[in-house]
Design a protein around this motif. Structure first.
Motif, short mmCIF file in Angstrom:
data_model
loop_
_atom_site.label_atom_id
_atom_site.label_comp_id
_atom_site.label_asym_id
_atom_site.label_seq_id
_atom_site.Cartn_x
_atom_site.Cartn_y
_atom_site.Cartn_z
N LEU A 95 -47.79 -70.02 -18.62
CA LEU A 95 -46.87 -70.24 -17.50
C LEU A 95 -47.49 -71.06 -16.38
O LEU A 95 -46.84 -71.29 -15.35
CB LEU A 95 -46.39 -68.88 -16.95
CG LEU A 95 -45.56 -68.04 -17.91
CD1 LEU A 95 -45.20 -66.71 -17.25
CD2 LEU A 95 -44.30 -68.77 -18.35
N THR B 215 -34.35 -73.30 -23.71
CA THR B 215 -34.91 -72.00 -23.36
C THR B 215 -36.07 -71.74 -24.31
O THR B 215 -35.89 -71.80 -25.54
CB THR B 215 -33.86 -70.89 -23.48
OG1 THR B 215 -32.84 -71.14 -22.51
CG2 THR B 215 -34.46 -69.51 -23.23
N ILE C 267 -37.02 -69.04 -19.72
CA ILE C 267 -38.13 -68.50 -20.52
C ILE C 267 -37.85 -67.05 -20.92
O ILE C 267 -37.41 -66.23 -20.11
CB ILE C 267 -39.46 -68.58 -19.75
CG1 ILE C 267 -39.79 -70.06 -19.50
CG2 ILE C 267 -40.59 -67.88 -20.51
CD1 ILE C 267 -41.08 -70.31 -18.80
N VAL D 124 -44.31 -75.44 -23.35
CA VAL D 124 -43.36 -74.67 -22.55
C VAL D 124 -42.78 -75.55 -21.44
O VAL D 124 -41.57 -75.62 -21.25
CB VAL D 124 -44.04 -73.41 -21.94
CG1 VAL D 124 -43.18 -72.78 -20.85
CG2 VAL D 124 -44.33 -72.38 -23.04
N ILE E 252 -38.76 -76.60 -21.33
CA ILE E 252 -37.83 -76.18 -20.26
C ILE E 252 -37.42 -77.38 -19.42
O ILE E 252 -36.30 -77.45 -18.93
CB ILE E 252 -38.38 -75.01 -19.40
CG1 ILE E 252 -39.64 -75.40 -18.66
CG2 ILE E 252 -38.60 -73.77 -20.26
CD1 ILE E 252 -40.16 -74.31 -17.72
N LEU F 64 -41.40 -67.72 -25.70
CA LEU F 64 -42.86 -67.85 -25.65
C LEU F 64 -43.51 -66.61 -26.27
O LEU F 64 -43.30 -65.49 -25.81
CB LEU F 64 -43.27 -67.98 -24.17
CG LEU F 64 -44.70 -67.66 -23.80
CD1 LEU F 64 -45.65 -68.66 -24.45
CD2 LEU F 64 -44.85 -67.66 -22.29
#
Ligand code: PGA
Length: 256
Positions: free
Chosen positions: A154, A125, A165, A116, A120, A128
Motif C-alpha cells: 500500500l 479494484t 482495494i 496495485v 487502481i 491484494l
C-alpha cells in the motif's frame, strides 16, 4: 468493529482452469444460482476467458476479474497485460500478489505495490493477497510478515483510493492443501491487517476495508469463517470451480 460498514465479497479464483466451453458451462450454472446474493460476487478467470465471462455476466450481479496485470501501461513487456487493456474489456477486478505469483513467478512486495498502484489508477479494484508460509507461522512471525506485506503493497496509495482495494489474507499453507485456517486463526490475522490499515489511514478506513480469508475455503467451512467479525468474505480457489459449492459459499456470506 462494525461489520455492517462493509459488504462481504466472495471472489472465485479459477487459476489456470477452464477453457471457453467450461467457462460458459460454469457461468450458465452460476448466473441464476447467485442472482439474489447479498454479498458481492466476483469470478477471476484466465485472460483467455475474460471476454466470454464479461459478455455472459453483462446485466447480472457477477463481476469479472483477472488474476494479474502489469504495472506499466504499455511497452516492451512480452507476455504481460496492462491494466487499461483489462478495463477496456469491461473487467472490474484483478487479483494481485497471489502467493502462486510470488512463489513461481518472482513477484515481490515491491512489484505487488507497483501493480496495485497501476491497477487502481486504471480504475480496477485490486484484490491484494498477503499471507505467511508455514515456516513463518511456526517461527511466530505471521503478524510482522503480514503487516510488512500489507504496508509495502500500500506504499503510496492514497486514502481516497482505498475503496478500490480488497485485501485477501491467504495463509500459504492453507492454499490448495485442504488445510483451512481455523475461523479464529483467520479472524485473528484479518483483524491484525485491519489494525495495520487503521495505523496507516485511520480507524474509519479500517472499518470500511473489505478483508477476505482465502485458503481451502469450501461449502462446509465457509459459514463459520465468514461469520467472524473481521472476515468479510473469501477468495476461493478449488471450490469456485464447482457451481453448487461456490453457491453455498455465496449464500453463507449473504447471511452475515
Ligand atoms: P484454494 O485457493 O481455495 O484452492 O485453497 C485459494 C486461492 O489460492 O486463492
Amino acid at each position: 468493529m462494525n461489520k455492517q460498514l462493509r459488504k462481504a465479497v466472495i471472489a472465485g479464483n479459477w487459476k489456470m482452469n477452464n477453457n471457453r466451453a467450461q467457462t460458459r458451462e460454469l457461468l450458465e450454472a452460476l448466473i441464476p444460482s447467485v442472482k439474489d446474493a447479498a454479498c458481492d460476487v466476483v469470478v477471476c478467470v484466465p485472460f483467455t476467458d475474460l471476454e466470454t465471462a464479461v459478455a455472459m455476466t453483462k446485466g447480472t450481479n457477477i463481476k469479472v476479474g483477472a488474476q494479474n496485470c502489469h504495472f506499466e501501461a504499455k511497452g516492451a513487456f512480452t507476455g504481460e497485460i496492462a491494466p487499461g487493456m483489462l478495463t477496456e474489456m469491461g473487467v472490474e477486478y484483478v487479483v494481485l500478489g497471489h502467493s502462486e505469483r510470488r512463489q513461481y513467478f518472482g513477484e515481490t512486495d515491491v512489484t505487488v505495490n507497483k501493480r496495485v498502484k497501476a491497477a487502481i489508477g486504471a480504475g480496477l479494484t485490486a484484490i491484494l493477497c498477503v499471507g505467511e508460509l508455514l515456516e513463518q507461522r511456526e517461527q511466530g512471525i505471521t503478524a510482522e510478515l503480514v503487516a510488512m506485506q500489507t504496508k509495502i503493497a500500500l506504499n503510496g496509495v492514497e486514502k481516497a483510493d482505498l475503496d478500490k482495494i480488497i485485501i485477501a489474507y491467504e495463509p500459504v499453507w492453507a492454499i490448495g492443501t485442504g488445510k483451512t485456517a481455523t475461523a479464529d486463526q483467520a479472524n485473528e490475522v484479518c483483524a491484525l491487517i485491519r489494525g495495520v490499515i487503521a495505523e496507516l489511514y485511520g480507524q474509519d478506513a479500517a472499518d470500511a476495508m473489505t478483508i477476505q480469508y482465502g485458503g481451502s475455503m469450501n461449502a462446509g467451512n465457509a459459514a463459520e469463517l465468514v461469520s467472524k467479525p473481521d472476515v468479510d468474505g473469501g477468495l476461493i480457489g478449488g471450490a469456485s470451480l464447482k457451481a453448487p459449492d461456490f453457491t453455498v459459499i455465496v449464500n453463507a456470506a449473504s447471511q452475515d
